[in-house]
Write an enzyme that holds these catalytic residues in place. Structure first.
Site, PDB file in Angstrom:
ATOM      1  N   HIS A 118      -7.142   0.141   5.276  1.00 16.74           N
ATOM      2  CA  HIS A 118      -7.303   1.153   6.313  1.00 16.74           C
ATOM      3  C   HIS A 118      -8.058   0.647   7.535  1.00 16.74           C
ATOM      4  CE1 HIS A 118      -6.364   3.123   2.565  1.00 16.74           C
ATOM      5  NE2 HIS A 118      -5.889   4.121   3.265  1.00 16.74           N
ATOM      6  N   HIS A 136       0.840  -1.191   0.000  1.00 17.74           N
ATOM      7  CA  HIS A 136       0.000   0.000   0.000  1.00 17.74           C
ATOM      8  C   HIS A 136       0.880   1.247   0.000  1.00 17.74           C
ATOM      9  CE1 HIS A 136      -3.651   2.331   0.823  1.00 17.74           C
ATOM     10  NE2 HIS A 136      -2.859   3.083   1.569  1.00 17.74           N
ATOM     11  N   ALA A 137       0.702   2.115  -1.006  1.00 16.76           N
ATOM     12  CA  ALA A 137       1.585   3.271  -1.176  1.00 16.76           C
ATOM     13  C   ALA A 137       1.467   4.223   0.005  1.00 16.76           C
ATOM     14  CB  ALA A 137       1.239   4.003  -2.466  1.00 16.76           C
ATOM     15  N   HIS A 144       2.413  14.554  -0.201  1.00 17.10           N
ATOM     16  CA  HIS A 144       2.714  14.364   1.220  1.00 17.10           C
ATOM     17  C   HIS A 144       4.152  14.773   1.522  1.00 17.10           C
ATOM     18  CE1 HIS A 144      -0.959  12.246   2.250  1.00 17.10           C
ATOM     19  NE2 HIS A 144      -0.755  11.335   1.325  1.00 17.10           N
ATOM     20  N   GLU A 164      -4.002  14.757   2.259  1.00 20.47           N
ATOM     21  CA  GLU A 164      -4.329  13.927   1.103  1.00 20.47           C
ATOM     22  C   GLU A 164      -4.626  14.764  -0.139  1.00 20.47           C
ATOM     23  OE1 GLU A 164      -3.879  10.791   1.162  1.00 20.47           O
ATOM     24  OE2 GLU A 164      -3.563  10.654   3.327  1.00 20.47           O
ATOM     25  N   HIS A 206       0.704  11.947  -6.280  1.00 21.95           N
ATOM     26  CA  HIS A 206      -0.026  12.136  -5.019  1.00 21.95           C
ATOM     27  C   HIS A 206       0.905  11.994  -3.819  1.00 21.95           C
ATOM     28  CE1 HIS A 206      -3.123  11.451  -1.888  1.00 21.95           C
ATOM     29  NE2 HIS A 206      -2.298  10.505  -1.475  1.00 21.95           N
ATOM     30  N   GLU A 207       1.697  10.932  -3.785  1.00 18.89           N
ATOM     31  CA  GLU A 207       2.566  10.696  -2.623  1.00 18.89           C
ATOM     32  C   GLU A 207       3.589  11.808  -2.443  1.00 18.89           C
ATOM     33  OE1 GLU A 207       1.938   8.600  -0.376  1.00 18.89           O
ATOM     34  OE2 GLU A 207       0.428   7.457  -1.460  1.00 18.89           O
ATOM     35  N   TYR A 265      -9.725  10.993   3.185  1.00 19.02           N
ATOM     36  CA  TYR A 265      -9.761  10.835   1.735  1.00 19.02           C
ATOM     37  C   TYR A 265     -11.030  11.436   1.156  1.00 19.02           C
ATOM     38  CZ  TYR A 265      -6.060   7.652   3.046  1.00 19.02           C
ATOM     39  OH  TYR A 265      -4.923   7.122   3.591  1.00 19.02           O
TER      40      TYR A 265
END
Length: 609
Positions: free
Chosen positions: A508, A349-350, A383, A407, A379-380, A518
């Site tokens: 999750h 899971h990324a 963060h 997010e 996306h990552e 999210y």
């Protein structure tokens, strides 16, 4: 998505409500002694957190990238020390309730109380048990495999997900779906006990249950936040229902109306995603409105040009640097996990990781050369860049304005990854403007963004009911599918019972990560995108805007991100957008062409479920 980081990037530690107004009552812990001024107490907590967070992140990252009994043990013990620290400090922080404090000090005291997703009971044995259960549940997910032929043939989540995404054989995808969901059954008793212990810890801190604690992180009382989430979803629900109606018609043509009947829920495994949370993997061959129009995914050229994980990540970095953000530190490239290793079990899971409060930022991902993973790495890095921007804040403020912000940062950037941008970097062909191409692109985006919204809403709604006892352990699975029917209009493809624990098949749940972040991020990202496009001077339709290369937009974005969790989120939102309320009108603006098109397409159809 979620990191295991203890503070940064996990929870929106942003609550200004006092403990009583958040919906709690005093717990059984003895009253704390007030032996130092609040600023001194806060300074000590911030200082102690540097070492505690570093140890915990090291243990968490090691376990996630190398699952063994030893790494699970070490991670559990680090988690236990962290839980003990915050449990103790949260209790001590109650000594300052009722004092006249400045806004920043009052906010920091609140953050200490709200900083743990699963607060541990004061009892040492129960604290150890909670930490161990959390580690075991996450490991069970990471090690999950569906085996058949007496255990001779086993498939992990990557392999089963690929079947769901690419096969159009109804029986094959049914088996893949049922196979993965079977891995969660053994989690059920552990999760039930996990809930009991976490609720006990929450009550000791003055909250009625863990769900109330989670909902108290949004700078408003918990009950008000539930109403706010419902209001936001009501704005987008009509668009989702139109998309559902269109998709059901297309899927019925492929699989037959006996399997996908009109006016009924759709089997949950037909959308190319294990959880039907996003539907973009069935876009090209099943749901594309105009097959002859020019919009395409980047999948073909990613493979043809042999883009590997590093090149995909460099591409994402180049977008952020084009708007004036700094290059990623060297440690990022040396210490991240970019692909699934061949020699060990990992949690694929990324996630993004802030290992210390300096320059050790990382990602953990099992990247493949597909467009879905390209968007994930953009996306990552959102963060990662948030970590970099707010690293000079005190430790307790090193987080998003609320967890939805963390997010939304990278996803707002993804909205600028338009077909024109992908063509510019050589991953899709030239875009030929036409109404058909616009509808194709809008559909492709809606299958990602709009399809997700009800799923994003329901996961924590299920957990809130589990935490407060409305859903008993004997009804875990029934309640899960009741909500999936209510919000998504979906049904399980095979018979389910309380022998199953289908919530546990989604990371999750065993990973104990709040999912409302999210849902909020999918609202916020469009709000942020519109504000960034306005800053960039965009004059065209919102869906065509890209801020790539615009340093003015990047400057405003960075200034907002640098605030971290230092002030209530409405203040931070206002800094970029000019408004203090989350609002979904930007989504409706973005998808206006598709909304009108769907209205025409669905005429005469039996919509709803």
């Amino acid at each position: 998505m979620k990191t295991f980081n203890y503070l940064r990037g996990t929870a929106a530690l942003a609550a200004s409500c006092v403990l009583v107004s958040c919906g709690g009552s005093p717990g059984p812990r003895p009253p704390p002694k007030l032996d130092k001024p609040a600023p001194e107490f806060i300074a000590e907590v911030n200082q102690d957190l540097v070492g505690i967070a570093r140890e915990g992140n090291a243990a968490g990252f090691t376990q996630a990238t190398h699952i063994t009994p030893d790494t699970q043990y070490l991670n559990a013990r680090a988690t236990e020390r962290y839980l003990e620290f915050f449990s103790r400090k949260a209790g001590e922080a109650k000594a300052y309730d009722g004092q006249e404090l400045d806004a920043a000090t009052k906010r920091t005291i609140a953050l200490i109380k709200l900083s743990v997703s699963a607060p541990a009971p004061a009892d040492a044995a129960k604290r150890t048990e909670l930490a161990t259960l959390g580690t075991e549940l996450e490991a069970m997910y990471g090690e999950g495999k569906y085996c058949k032929d007496g255990g001779k043939t086993c498939q992990n989540l990557d392999e089963l997900s690929e079947i769901i995404a690419t096969s159009r054989n109804y029986d094959a995808i049914t088996e893949a779906w049922a196979g993965w969901h079977s891995i969660a059954r053994p989690m059920r008793p552990k999760y039930e006990r996990f809930v009991e212990l976490a609720n006990e810890g929450a009550r000791e801190l003055g909250f009625e249950d863990v769900g109330v604690l989670w909902r108290s992180r949004y700078d408003m009382p918990a009950a008000d936040f539930e109403k706010e989430a419902a209001r936001l979803y009501s704005q987008v629900e009509p668009l989702y229902k139109s998309l559902h109606c269109y998709a059901r018609g297309k899927l019925a043509k492929k699989y037959g109306e006996d399997k996908v009947p009109a006016g009924k829920p759709i089997p949950a495994h037909l959308f190319g995603n294990m959880w039907a949370q996003q539907w973009n993997r069935v876009y090209d061959d099943l749901l594309k409105p105009y097959p002859a129009a020019s919009i395409e995914t980047a999948d073909r050229l990613l493979k043809a040009k042999k883009w590997d994980a590093i090149q995909m990540t460099k591409s994402a970095e180049s977008f952020y640097t084009s708007i004036g953000f700094p290059a990623l530190p060297q440690k990022f490239w040396e210490r991240s996990m970019f692909t699934r290793p061949r020699d060990r079990e990992v949690v694929c899971h990324a996630s993004a990781w802030d290992m210390d409060d300096k320059d050790d930022v990382r990602i953990k991902m099992c990247m493949r050369p597909i467009e879905e993973d390209l968007f994930t790495i953009y996306h990552e890095l959102g963060h990662v860049y948030y970590y970099i921007w707010y690293k000079d804040q005190p430790m307790l403020f090193q987080d998003g304005a609320h967890d939805g912000f963390h997010e939304a940062i990278g996803d707002a950037v993804n909205l600028s990854v338009t077909p024109a941008y992908l063509h510019k970097i050589g991953l899709v062909g030239a875009v030929k403007p036409s109404n058909e191409a616009i509808i194709n692109q809008q559909m492709k985006m809606a299958l990602d963004k709009v399809a997700f919204l009800p799923f994003g809403k329901l996961i924590d709604e299920w957990r809130w009911a589990v935490f407060d006892g409305r859903v008993k352990p004997s009804e875990y699975n029934k309640a899960w599918w009741d909500l999936r029917l209510k919000y998504q209009g979906l049904a399980p493809p095979v018979a389910r019972s309380e022998e199953d624990f289908d919530p546990g098949a989604k990371y999750h749940i065993p990973g104990n990560t709040s999912y409302t972040r999210y849902f909020l991020s999918f609202i916020l990202q469009f709000q942020l995108h519109k504000a960034l496009c306005d800053a960039a001077g965009n004059q065209g339709p919102l869906h065509e805007c890209s801020i790539f290369g615009n340093t003015e937009a990047g400057k405003k974005y960075g200034a907002m991100m640098a605030l971290g969790a230092s002030q209530p989120w409405p203040d931070t939102l206002e800094k970029l957008t000019g408004t203090r309320q989350m609002d979904a009108s930007a989504i409706l603006d973005y998808f206006r062409p598709l909304e009108s098109w769907l209205e025409e397409q669905n005429k005469g159809q039996q919509c709803g479920w």
